[in-house]
Design a protein around this motif. Sequence first.
Motif, PDB file in Angstrom:
ATOM      1  N   HIS A  21     -30.355 171.450  90.624  1.00  0.00           N
ATOM      2  CA  HIS A  21     -29.161 172.244  90.882  1.00  0.00           C
ATOM      3  C   HIS A  21     -28.804 172.207  92.363  1.00  0.00           C
ATOM      4  CE1 HIS A  21     -29.232 173.877  86.838  1.00  0.00           C
ATOM      5  NE2 HIS A  21     -30.530 174.070  86.976  1.00  0.00           N
ATOM      6  N   GLN A  22     -27.528 172.365  92.655  1.00  0.00           N
ATOM      7  CA  GLN A  22     -27.073 172.373  94.041  1.00  0.00           C
ATOM      8  C   GLN A  22     -27.782 173.459  94.846  1.00  0.00           C
ATOM      9  OE1 GLN A  22     -24.899 170.066  95.486  1.00  0.00           O
ATOM     10  NE2 GLN A  22     -25.734 171.001  97.344  1.00  0.00           N
ATOM     11  N   ARG A  23     -28.068 174.573  94.234  1.00  0.00           N
ATOM     12  CA  ARG A  23     -28.756 175.673  94.938  1.00  0.00           C
ATOM     13  C   ARG A  23     -30.121 175.215  95.456  1.00  0.00           C
ATOM     14  NH1 ARG A  23     -29.086 179.505  98.299  1.00  0.00           N
ATOM     15  NH2 ARG A  23     -30.399 181.263  97.757  1.00  0.00           N
ATOM     16  N   SER A  24     -30.865 174.467  94.637  1.00  0.00           N
ATOM     17  CA  SER A  24     -32.172 173.942  95.076  1.00  0.00           C
ATOM     18  C   SER A  24     -31.999 172.964  96.227  1.00  0.00           C
ATOM     19  CB  SER A  24     -32.885 173.250  93.918  1.00  0.00           C
ATOM     20  OG  SER A  24     -33.175 174.171  92.902  1.00  0.00           O
TER      21      SER A  24
ATOM     22  N   ALA B 247     -26.523 166.102  92.040  1.00  0.00           N
ATOM     23  CA  ALA B 247     -26.650 167.532  91.747  1.00  0.00           C
ATOM     24  C   ALA B 247     -26.158 167.793  90.328  1.00  0.00           C
ATOM     25  CB  ALA B 247     -25.840 168.345  92.741  1.00  0.00           C
ATOM     26  N   GLY B 248     -26.928 168.595  89.598  1.00  0.00           N
ATOM     27  CA  GLY B 248     -26.587 168.910  88.218  1.00  0.00           C
ATOM     28  C   GLY B 248     -27.158 167.933  87.209  1.00  0.00           C
ATOM     29  N   SER B 249     -27.798 166.861  87.680  1.00  0.00           N
ATOM     30  CA  SER B 249     -28.377 165.861  86.778  1.00  0.00           C
ATOM     31  C   SER B 249     -29.790 166.248  86.379  1.00  0.00           C
ATOM     32  CB  SER B 249     -28.427 164.491  87.459  1.00  0.00           C
ATOM     33  OG  SER B 249     -27.133 164.036  87.739  1.00  0.00           O
ATOM     34  N   SER B 250     -30.194 165.753  85.220  1.00  0.00           N
ATOM     35  CA  SER B 250     -31.535 166.022  84.707  1.00  0.00           C
ATOM     36  C   SER B 250     -32.378 164.759  84.740  1.00  0.00           C
ATOM     37  CB  SER B 250     -31.456 166.523  83.266  1.00  0.00           C
ATOM     38  OG  SER B 250     -30.763 167.749  83.215  1.00  0.00           O
TER      39      SER B 250
ATOM     40  N   ARG C 178     -35.906 168.253  83.644  1.00  0.00           N
ATOM     41  CA  ARG C 178     -35.652 169.120  84.799  1.00  0.00           C
ATOM     42  C   ARG C 178     -34.266 168.827  85.324  1.00  0.00           C
ATOM     43  NH1 ARG C 178     -40.735 171.188  86.489  1.00  0.00           N
ATOM     44  NH2 ARG C 178     -41.896 171.020  84.567  1.00  0.00           N
ATOM     45  N   CYS C 179     -33.567 169.866  85.734  1.00  0.00           N
ATOM     46  CA  CYS C 179     -32.245 169.719  86.338  1.00  0.00           C
ATOM     47  C   CYS C 179     -32.351 170.033  87.830  1.00  0.00           C
ATOM     48  CB  CYS C 179     -31.244 170.659  85.670  1.00  0.00           C
ATOM     49  SG  CYS C 179     -29.564 170.471  86.319  1.00  0.00           S
TER      50      CYS C 179
END
Length: 143
Positions: free
Chosen positions: A19-22, A94-97, A16-17
């Motif tokens: 994201h900054q949006r989340s 952010a952006g990490s999985s 799962r990533c």
Amino acid sequence: MTAAPLGSLLGTTSSRCVHQRSIDLFAELTGDDQWIHTDPGRAGKGPYAATVAHGYLILALLPELTREVISFPAAGAVLNYGSDRIRFVSPIRAGSSFVDSIRLTALTHRAAGLLLGLEHTIASNATGAVHCVARTLTLVPPQ
């Protein structure tokens, strides 16, 4: 769900990533808009060199992650019964999985249903570093 010995690894989720949006949506929903979560410019110069996910955002994903590993085909409602212990060991940028490895820590039959103790270990895909360890309780009521 078939019975497994206590301590058994029930499975590991797919990657799962975050994201900054989340992160931004979670900040808006909860009112936790601290700059380490929502200001990429300032956070880039901060202690984590990037924005990071809220710990409670990661916890909010646990029900979905659990359903990926454990099938409850005969169950009606599967209920969050609480948490016994939560530790945020390292931030998730952010952006990490990450993946969630889930172990069975308790299995108790109650009048209200089957109570599962689960230990979630959220770890980085890239490095294997542990981000969060959470012990949760899930109640599966009888049909």
